[in-house]
Design a protein around this motif. Structure first.
Motif, PDB file in Angstrom:
ATOM      1  N   LEU A  93      17.150  49.877 105.252  1.00 49.33           N
ATOM      2  CA  LEU A  93      16.879  49.438 103.888  1.00 49.33           C
ATOM      3  C   LEU A  93      15.436  49.742 103.526  1.00 49.33           C
ATOM      4  O   LEU A  93      14.515  49.101 104.037  1.00 49.33           O
ATOM      5  CB  LEU A  93      17.152  47.936 103.763  1.00 49.33           C
ATOM      6  CG  LEU A  93      17.117  47.333 102.358  1.00 49.33           C
ATOM      7  CD1 LEU A  93      18.239  47.902 101.501  1.00 49.33           C
ATOM      8  CD2 LEU A  93      17.225  45.810 102.428  1.00 49.33           C
ATOM      9  N   GLY A  94      15.247  50.731 102.656  1.00 45.09           N
ATOM     10  CA  GLY A  94      13.893  51.072 102.245  1.00 45.09           C
ATOM     11  C   GLY A  94      13.770  52.548 101.921  1.00 45.09           C
ATOM     12  O   GLY A  94      14.769  53.278 101.798  1.00 45.09           O
ATOM     13  N   PRO A  95      12.535  53.041 101.774  1.00 39.82           N
ATOM     14  CA  PRO A  95      12.323  54.439 101.390  1.00 39.82           C
ATOM     15  C   PRO A  95      12.764  55.407 102.480  1.00 39.82           C
ATOM     16  O   PRO A  95      12.562  55.166 103.664  1.00 39.82           O
ATOM     17  CB  PRO A  95      10.805  54.510 101.152  1.00 39.82           C
ATOM     18  CG  PRO A  95      10.237  53.360 101.917  1.00 39.82           C
ATOM     19  CD  PRO A  95      11.276  52.283 101.900  1.00 39.82           C
ATOM     20  N   ALA A  96      13.362  56.506 102.060  1.00 39.17           N
ATOM     21  CA  ALA A  96      13.826  57.521 102.997  1.00 39.17           C
ATOM     22  C   ALA A  96      12.643  58.293 103.559  1.00 39.17           C
ATOM     23  O   ALA A  96      11.669  58.567 102.851  1.00 39.17           O
ATOM     24  CB  ALA A  96      14.786  58.486 102.303  1.00 39.17           C
ATOM     25  N   PRO A  97      12.684  58.676 104.820  1.00 40.97           N
ATOM     26  CA  PRO A  97      11.577  59.432 105.405  1.00 40.97           C
ATOM     27  C   PRO A  97      11.438  60.809 104.775  1.00 40.97           C
ATOM     28  O   PRO A  97      12.423  61.519 104.563  1.00 40.97           O
ATOM     29  CB  PRO A  97      11.962  59.538 106.886  1.00 40.97           C
ATOM     30  CG  PRO A  97      13.439  59.336 106.915  1.00 40.97           C
ATOM     31  CD  PRO A  97      13.751  58.406 105.787  1.00 40.97           C
ATOM     32  N   GLY A  98      10.199  61.158 104.443  1.00 45.55           N
ATOM     33  CA  GLY A  98       9.897  62.500 103.976  1.00 45.55           C
ATOM     34  C   GLY A  98      10.225  62.789 102.531  1.00 45.55           C
ATOM     35  O   GLY A  98       9.848  63.836 102.015  1.00 45.55           O
ATOM     36  N   LEU A  99      10.917  61.888 101.841  1.00 44.54           N
ATOM     37  CA  LEU A  99      11.361  62.134 100.475  1.00 44.54           C
ATOM     38  C   LEU A  99      10.688  61.169  99.508  1.00 44.54           C
ATOM     39  O   LEU A  99      10.303  60.068  99.881  1.00 44.54           O
ATOM     40  CB  LEU A  99      12.883  61.990 100.372  1.00 44.54           C
ATOM     41  CG  LEU A  99      13.705  62.886 101.305  1.00 44.54           C
ATOM     42  CD1 LEU A  99      15.187  62.583 101.165  1.00 44.54           C
ATOM     43  CD2 LEU A  99      13.428  64.357 101.039  1.00 44.54           C
ATOM     44  N   ARG A 100      10.572  61.612  98.273  1.00 40.88           N
ATOM     45  CA  ARG A 100       9.967  60.788  97.227  1.00 40.88           C
ATOM     46  C   ARG A 100      11.051  60.130  96.387  1.00 40.88           C
ATOM     47  O   ARG A 100      12.022  60.774  95.982  1.00 40.88           O
ATOM     48  CB  ARG A 100       9.088  61.656  96.319  1.00 40.88           C
ATOM     49  CG  ARG A 100       7.976  62.403  97.038  1.00 40.88           C
ATOM     50  CD  ARG A 100       6.834  61.472  97.344  1.00 40.88           C
ATOM     51  NE  ARG A 100       5.734  62.178  98.009  1.00 40.88           N
ATOM     52  CZ  ARG A 100       4.493  61.731  98.033  1.00 40.88           C
ATOM     53  NH1 ARG A 100       4.179  60.596  97.440  1.00 40.88           N
ATOM     54  NH2 ARG A 100       3.544  62.411  98.658  1.00 40.88           N
TER      55      ARG A 100
ATOM     56  N   ASP B 214       5.098  59.096 108.206  1.00 41.47           N
ATOM     57  CA  ASP B 214       5.560  59.307 106.843  1.00 41.47           C
ATOM     58  C   ASP B 214       4.542  58.807 105.830  1.00 41.47           C
ATOM     59  O   ASP B 214       4.226  59.491 104.849  1.00 41.47           O
ATOM     60  CB  ASP B 214       6.898  58.577 106.657  1.00 41.47           C
ATOM     61  CG  ASP B 214       7.523  58.820 105.301  1.00 41.47           C
ATOM     62  OD1 ASP B 214       8.099  59.901 105.109  1.00 41.47           O
ATOM     63  OD2 ASP B 214       7.446  57.916 104.434  1.00 41.47           O
ATOM     64  N   PHE B 215       4.000  57.628 106.073  1.00 41.94           N
ATOM     65  CA  PHE B 215       3.003  57.052 105.167  1.00 41.94           C
ATOM     66  C   PHE B 215       1.741  57.900 105.141  1.00 41.94           C
ATOM     67  O   PHE B 215       1.182  58.185 104.071  1.00 41.94           O
ATOM     68  CB  PHE B 215       2.693  55.625 105.623  1.00 41.94           C
ATOM     69  CG  PHE B 215       1.758  54.871 104.728  1.00 41.94           C
ATOM     70  CD1 PHE B 215       1.965  54.804 103.360  1.00 41.94           C
ATOM     71  CD2 PHE B 215       0.662  54.196 105.250  1.00 41.94           C
ATOM     72  CE1 PHE B 215       1.106  54.093 102.534  1.00 41.94           C
ATOM     73  CE2 PHE B 215      -0.202  53.489 104.438  1.00 41.94           C
ATOM     74  CZ  PHE B 215       0.023  53.431 103.077  1.00 41.94           C
ATOM     75  N   LEU B 216       1.290  58.326 106.295  1.00 45.25           N
ATOM     76  CA  LEU B 216       0.082  59.130 106.404  1.00 45.25           C
ATOM     77  C   LEU B 216       0.251  60.471 105.694  1.00 45.25           C
ATOM     78  O   LEU B 216      -0.617  60.907 104.919  1.00 45.25           O
ATOM     79  CB  LEU B 216      -0.246  59.333 107.884  1.00 45.25           C
ATOM     80  CG  LEU B 216      -1.545  60.027 108.258  1.00 45.25           C
ATOM     81  CD1 LEU B 216      -2.749  59.260 107.732  1.00 45.25           C
ATOM     82  CD2 LEU B 216      -1.636  60.156 109.784  1.00 45.25           C
ATOM     83  N   GLN B 217       1.379  61.139 105.937  1.00 41.31           N
ATOM     84  CA  GLN B 217       1.612  62.451 105.340  1.00 41.31           C
ATOM     85  C   GLN B 217       1.723  62.360 103.825  1.00 41.31           C
ATOM     86  O   GLN B 217       1.128  63.157 103.094  1.00 41.31           O
ATOM     87  CB  GLN B 217       2.881  63.067 105.919  1.00 41.31           C
ATOM     88  CG  GLN B 217       3.193  64.474 105.416  1.00 41.31           C
ATOM     89  CD  GLN B 217       2.115  65.477 105.797  1.00 41.31           C
ATOM     90  OE1 GLN B 217       1.739  65.569 106.960  1.00 41.31           O
ATOM     91  NE2 GLN B 217       1.615  66.225 104.826  1.00 41.31           N
ATOM     92  N   LYS B 218       2.484  61.383 103.332  1.00 43.15           N
ATOM     93  CA  LYS B 218       2.639  61.246 101.886  1.00 43.15           C
ATOM     94  C   LYS B 218       1.314  60.882 101.217  1.00 43.15           C
ATOM     95  O   LYS B 218       1.007  61.366 100.120  1.00 43.15           O
ATOM     96  CB  LYS B 218       3.702  60.195 101.569  1.00 43.15           C
ATOM     97  CG  LYS B 218       5.127  60.668 101.849  1.00 43.15           C
ATOM     98  CD  LYS B 218       6.137  59.562 101.609  1.00 43.15           C
ATOM     99  CE  LYS B 218       7.561  60.041 101.850  1.00 43.15           C
ATOM    100  NZ  LYS B 218       8.560  58.947 101.744  1.00 43.15           N
TER     101      LYS B 218
END
Length: 834
Positions: free
Chosen positions: A349-356, A575-579
């Motif tokens: 439940l939450g944001p998908a990895p790598g996608l906006r 994911d957080f760092l890259q985005k």
């Protein structure tokens, strides 16, 4: 059908309709839900509709509690009866250990405000005489829950969603997702009936959406393929049977007696509830297979699998034992359908990895129970930036890209089998292990290592006897002090008085570099950046100002940084760092590159008063006598050193609060370095140390741990980490952090608890009879000879010396707020010179 919406929800089961409802209620009126068939046609239609509040997790307990309360409001709002039968829930225990489990759960329930009652076998028998009780120890009873009609509650939420402005479209299948850089283009195909099957027609359309939420249930693998993701949500067969009417039950009800509560015999692995004067039996048996590992066949709609009575014979016979009146009853109906699971049993439940702007709501094994709360808290994250509770334990990125279909299928089968297994806080489940191992795994195992799993990595929890049988680790588990406790205590004492070696290879490690790296990290984190050759502890914040991630930053070059963070959250951090780096560059910042180097570098933590002596035997330096002195190698610095033939990045820091170094080394040289450290440490009594002793030691220093004291429900200032926050600079989340103020404070408490138990970090804290907070960590202090814990309390009861109570095993035990870092508050040990 609309062709542009703010939010598109894909999937019309209980979870999807709840999400659409809560998004619309939150003010996103332009919300549309698409269902490929009819609402409730997935697992929702054959769900038993139970609403158990019992859950060992803090965030999930909040979700379940919200659902139970929310469902009771739907009829007044929508005019539709959600079919909620508030009959209560009686969870029985055959053993004292099971009662210990219930008491640990009750500590979490107290922190959430979930009501419960304790019942003796005699009280159970008096109230429900059809239940056999002579072999029971007792039960925990929830009077406010029960069961609900899954179709009715789904339709009520759907009507509520429409009333708030949402649109629901049936018989539309999503066949493609494309991110344009600002919105999603979703290709949809109209589905039609043909020969009893549901097949695509020639009618297609494209819907553009700012946000997409997938709640596709058993079709999660199809969703994963369309998005190019790994989503470890795979269904497992779940059977339940309905008996013919029970004359004894009919007599009981005809006499004017109330309906039985939902009955759970956890030790027998089943639930039972009344159904039209008969009974529904739902077992969680061994051997239930995963299904649809790659996709649901087009021909499978509201279908079921054949019943396998042999597989549930043991559970069936135990129902007859517990309810003797069922012995002669025939079977009226049976259900064997797919229920989606994840490797740890919690939803994604939450944001998908790598996608906006792509959100996942998949893998709900208790979908009816969780649907209401899942919709509420996901909607909060989407519309407000975050939820009031830390949802990280449910975040889809808790599983990294190393997850495979085979792993997910086998672990999901295990999760199903473990629904009623005793949920020890120190449990380590065996399926699919070992998988991710450091090179020195075999060496540590030969020395008695008993491993746990963190993000798939095998990590020593403690080192047991060398002649231990294979079952030792299982036998060592307990809700009190398990068989591992004495070994962990000896390890903690070794670090406090001598020297210990900890495998820390599972740490997440990232290399951040480029012309814009310094400016980016200065904005991304709340502390000042270190100088070249130095390190700093720092935090990246959420937009709400709470703690998103903890990093140890080692500045290796002017624009080159080595970031170390919690191993359990590697994909979450990456994911957080890259985005964040992409956002920084999109705003005009200089180039930044982010590389995950976790598998390239192993790490050992060498700690204790004799750590310098061990290092001195290995270091090669022009002046080895001063190479490790404070002058040449001060605390909070990092150096490239040669430990015999192993080039090493040595970082002078220790999570245990003793003199020590983290030794980051090329993975391919790990066994060489391990052997040399063991040889050099032998004259000094070096002891291998596991994660449990380390956890105790860090609490003696009040070192906050991410996922425990640090998370998205508190700020660094509330955590008491002001010294790591530089308010003179601008950084992400700063204004929100300051505006939030101090709602609670993190404290360390020393506890005069039971002689055979320590807190686990789930317990409620009281000032007199008033609950004022909760523990987030717990254990034993070798320095003070008593239990220790960390947690959050109201600011007015956070001062050192404050007397509090900790609830353990349904009793209140004395506790006192200690000064921060009660062991060695001046850091004399960690700064010791040589």
């Amino acid at each position: 059908m609309k062709t542009h919406v703010k939010a598109l929800v894909v999937g019309g089961g209980a979870v999807g309709t709840s999400i659409a409802y809560h998004l619309a209620r939150a003010g996103w009126a332009d919300v549309m839900l698409l269902e490929r068939d009819e609402l409730t046609s997935g697992s929702t239609w054959h769900a038993a509709g139970l609403l158990p509040l019992f859950n060992m997790g803090y965030a999930t307990s909040w979700i379940h509690d919200y659902s139970v309360k929310f469902y009771k409001t739907l009829e007044e709002e929508t005019g539709l009866n959600a079919g909620f039968y508030v009959v209560g829930n009686l969870r029985m225990a055959q053993t004292q250990e099971r009662m210990d489990e219930y008491m640990l759960y009750a500590a979490t329930a107290d922190t959430v405000g979930i009501p419960y009652e304790w019942m003796t076998p005699a009280q159970i028998k008096e109230r429900w005489p059809l239940v056999r009780t002579e072999d029971l120890k007792g039960a925990i009873y929830h009077p406010t829950d029960g069961y609900i009609n899954p179709a009715d509650v789904t339709q009520a939420m759907a009507k509520g969603a429409r009333q708030h402005g949402a649109t629901i479209e049936r018989k539309w299948q999503v066949d493609g997702y494309e991110w344009t850089g600002s919105e999603w283009r979703v290709t949809c195909t109209k589905m039609v009936e043909k020969g009893g099957n549901l097949v695509p027609s020639d009618e297609t359309t494209v819907v553009t959406a700012e946000h997409v939420v997938t709640a596709t249930g058993n079709h999660a693998q199809r969703t994963a393929n369309l998005l190019g993701l790994k989503i470890p949500a795979i269904p497992v067969e779940h059977q339940y049977i309905v008996t013919e009417p029970d004359p004894a039950l009919a007599e009981w009800r005809n006499a004017g007696n109330p309906e039985h509560p939902v009955l759970r015999d956890a030790d027998a692995k089943w639930y039972v509830r009344e159904e039209r004067k008969g009974w529904i039996l739902g077992p969680y048996e061994r051997g239930a297979p995963a299904r649809f590992e790659y996709a649901v066949p087009d021909s499978f709609r509201a279908d079921l699998f054949p019943l396998d009575l042999e597989r549930i014979e043991e559970e069936y016979m135990s129902m007859i034992h517990r309810l003797p009146s069922t012995e002669e009853l025939g079977l009226k109906d049976d259900y064997n359908g797919p229920i989606c699971y994840t490797p740890d049993g919690n939803p994604l439940l939450g944001p998908a990895p790598g996608l906006r702007n792509m959100w996942l709501a998949e893998g709900f094994s208790f979908g009816i129970t969780a649907a209401g709360g899942a919709g509420k808290y996901l909607a909060d994250i989407m519309t407000e930036g975050d939820a009031a509770i830390d949802m990280a334990v449910l975040d889809p990125k808790r599983f990294g890209p190393w997850i495979t279909t085979e792993y997910a299928a086998r672990k999901n089968e295990e999760a199903y089998d473990h629904v009623y297994v005793l949920h020890h806080p120190d449990e380590e489940r065996p399926a699919c292990r070992p998988l991710r191992t450091a090179p020195c795994y075999d060496r540590m195992k030969a020395r008695g290592a008993q491993f746990g799993v963190v993000n798939g990595w095998e990590r020593p929890n403690y080192f047991g006897p060398l002649d231990a049988p294979e079952s030792f680790d299982h036998d060592a588990r307990s809700f009190r002090r398990g068989g591992w406790w004495d070994y962990a205590r000896a390890e903690a004492e070794a670090i406090r008085g001598g020297v210990g070696l900890i495998d820390a290879s599972g740490f997440a490690k990232h290399w951040v570099s480029g012309p814009g790296a310094t400016e980016f990290l200065d904005w991304f984190t709340c502390n000042r950046l270190p100088k070249v050759g130095r390190i700093n502890l720092t935090y990246a914040l959420t937009a709400a100002g709470t703690t998103r991630t903890e990093y140890t930053i080692v500045r290796r070059q002017e624009n080159g940084y080595y970031l170390v963070s919690a191993g359990a959250w590697a994909a979450y951090d990456a994911d957080f760092l890259q985005k964040a780096a992409e956002d920084f560059m999109a705003r005009g910042g200089g180039p930044v590159t982010v590389h995950d180097v976790t598998s390239q570098w192993g790490a050992f933590a060498l700690a204790g008063p004799k750590a310098r002596d061990v290092m001195a035997a290995l270091i090669r330096d022009a002046d080895p006598t001063t190479a490790l002195s404070n002058k040449r190698f001060p605390w909070l610095s990092a150096k490239d050193v040669e430990l015999l033939m192993c080039p090493t990045v040595a970082i002078r820091v220790a999570y245990t609060g003793e003199l020590g170094w983290e030794l980051h080394h090329p993975t391919e040289m790990q066994n060489y370095l391990f052997d040399r450290l063991m040889e050099a440490g032998e004259p000094h009594g070096l002891k291998l140390v596991g994660a449990r002793a380390q956890n105790w030691l860090r609490q003696e220093k009040s070192y906050r741990a991410f996922g425990h004291e640090l998370g998205r429900d508190s700020t660094p200032l509330e955590a008491g980490l002001d010294r790591f926050v530089d308010l003179s600079k601008e950084f992400h989340g700063k204004e929100a952090m300051v505006d939030r103020g101090i709602q609670a404070k993190c404290v360390t408490v020393l506890i005069d608890g039971p002689e055979d138990a320590d807190p686990w970090g789930r317990e409620a804290l009281y000032d007199g009879d008033t609950q004022v907070g909760r523990l987030t960590s717990g254990g034993w202090s070798v320095a003070f000879g008593k239990s220790i814990g960390m947690g959050y309390v109201r600011p007015d009861v956070a001062d050192p010396g404050q007397r509090l109570k900790v609830k353990m095993f349904d009793r209140l035990w004395d506790a006192e707020v200690a000064e921060d870092s009660p062991y060695d508050p001046k850091n004399a040990a960690i700064r010791a010179d040589g």
